[in-house]
Design an enzyme around this catalytic site. Structure first.
Site, PDB file in Angstrom:
ATOM      1  N   CYS A  96      32.440 -33.705   1.046  1.00 17.92           N
ATOM      2  CA  CYS A  96      31.751 -33.624   2.329  1.00 17.92           C
ATOM      3  C   CYS A  96      31.748 -34.995   3.011  1.00 17.92           C
ATOM      4  O   CYS A  96      32.780 -35.438   3.505  1.00 17.92           O
ATOM      5  CB  CYS A  96      30.349 -33.042   2.157  1.00 17.92           C
ATOM      6  N   HIS A 116      31.151 -28.117  -0.736  1.00 16.13           N
ATOM      7  CA  HIS A 116      30.338 -28.640  -1.837  1.00 16.13           C
ATOM      8  C   HIS A 116      30.644 -27.892  -3.135  1.00 16.13           C
ATOM      9  O   HIS A 116      29.956 -26.926  -3.484  1.00 16.13           O
ATOM     10  CB  HIS A 116      28.852 -28.531  -1.491  1.00 16.13           C
ATOM     11  N   GLU A 119      29.921 -28.656  -6.036  1.00 16.60           N
ATOM     12  CA  GLU A 119      28.800 -28.736  -6.988  1.00 16.60           C
ATOM     13  C   GLU A 119      27.809 -27.594  -6.799  1.00 16.60           C
ATOM     14  O   GLU A 119      26.925 -27.389  -7.651  1.00 16.60           O
ATOM     15  CB  GLU A 119      28.081 -30.085  -6.857  1.00 16.60           C
TER      16      GLU A 119
END
Length: 238
Positions: free
Chosen positions: A115, A209, A211
């Site tokens: 990002c 993202h 994660e």
């Protein structure tokens, strides 16, 4: 047992964070980042903002680097005036992470920008950013999802060759690409969703993202590249 690659992850630095009975300045990172690195087979090490001249010695101890998401990059770094919708600057973090990227590229350390980290990779190589787009961060504090389509023949397409639904939360995007960078995935509206630097150094940025999802492939590819560098112990600091 072979040692796992050591992957550094940049962090936030926040004033006056409250937890339990404490109200103190803190360096912090959403737990999804280190957990993702660990699940992908790496050892996670957090890299809080420091003096930019410490970036090269820090990177010299790593096998791989993740530049995490976070606040908007200050527009001065790409020669622009702030848009009214651009967030307040995080100057210490900008300086530190730009120095980390420069050091990783100079040393050939595998690098993943997530990002904000992707946007900083672009800026570090002379690119610019669109300071506001709609449709990629609909609800404050809530990740959305949308599909991204890989560009055939790229590093990213070799990792995830099919169109993939990804978690997203951003209101800025890549505009002019930095020197040597190529786009490697797009959203349906044409927004550049991944960039990479072809050549001997593994360098990839993704606008979403990972994660926040269960798909480990991008970070597993980083960890494999980091492990392939053959570092089984800490190298001497130059």
């Amino acid at each position: 047992m072979p040692s796992r690659p050591l992957i550094g992850i940049s962090t936030y630095a926040e004033p006056g964070v409250r937890w339990g009975v404490w109200h103190l300045d803190a360096v912090l990172l959403p737990a999804g980042y280190p957990r993702l690195v660990q699940r992908a087979g790496g050892l996670a090490a957090l890299l809080p903002p420091d003096a930019p001249e410490q970036a090269a010695p820090a990177v010299a101890r790593l096998d791989g680097l993740v530049v995490a998401g976070g606040p908007d990059v200050e527009p001065v770094h790409y020669g622009a005036e702030p848009d009214p919708r651009t967030g307040p600057p995080a100057r210490a973090r900008d300086a530190w992470e730009l120095a980390l990227i420069e050091a990783a590229l100079a040393r050939g350390i595998p690098l993943l920008g997530i990002c904000r980290g992707m946007q900083l990779l672009n800026v570090a190589l002379g690119g610019t950013l669109v300071q506001h787009i709609d449709g990629h961060a609909e609800v404050p504090g809530t990740f959305g999802r949308h599909p991204v389509k890989p560009v055939p023949g790229t590093l990213y397409a070799g990792i995830a060759p099919e169109q993939t639904s990804v978690p997203t939360y951003h209101h800025q995007a890549v505009d002019r690409l930095g020197t040597g960078l190529i786009p490697s995935a797009h959203a349906e509206d044409g927004t550049v969703e991944a960039i990479e630097l072809p050549g001997p150094t593994w360098a990839l940025g993704v606008q979403w993202h990972p994660e926040m999802a269960d798909d480990l492939r991008v970070v597993q590819a980083l960890v494999v590249a980091a492990g392939g560098r053959g570092q089984s112990c800490l190298p001497p600091v130059p």
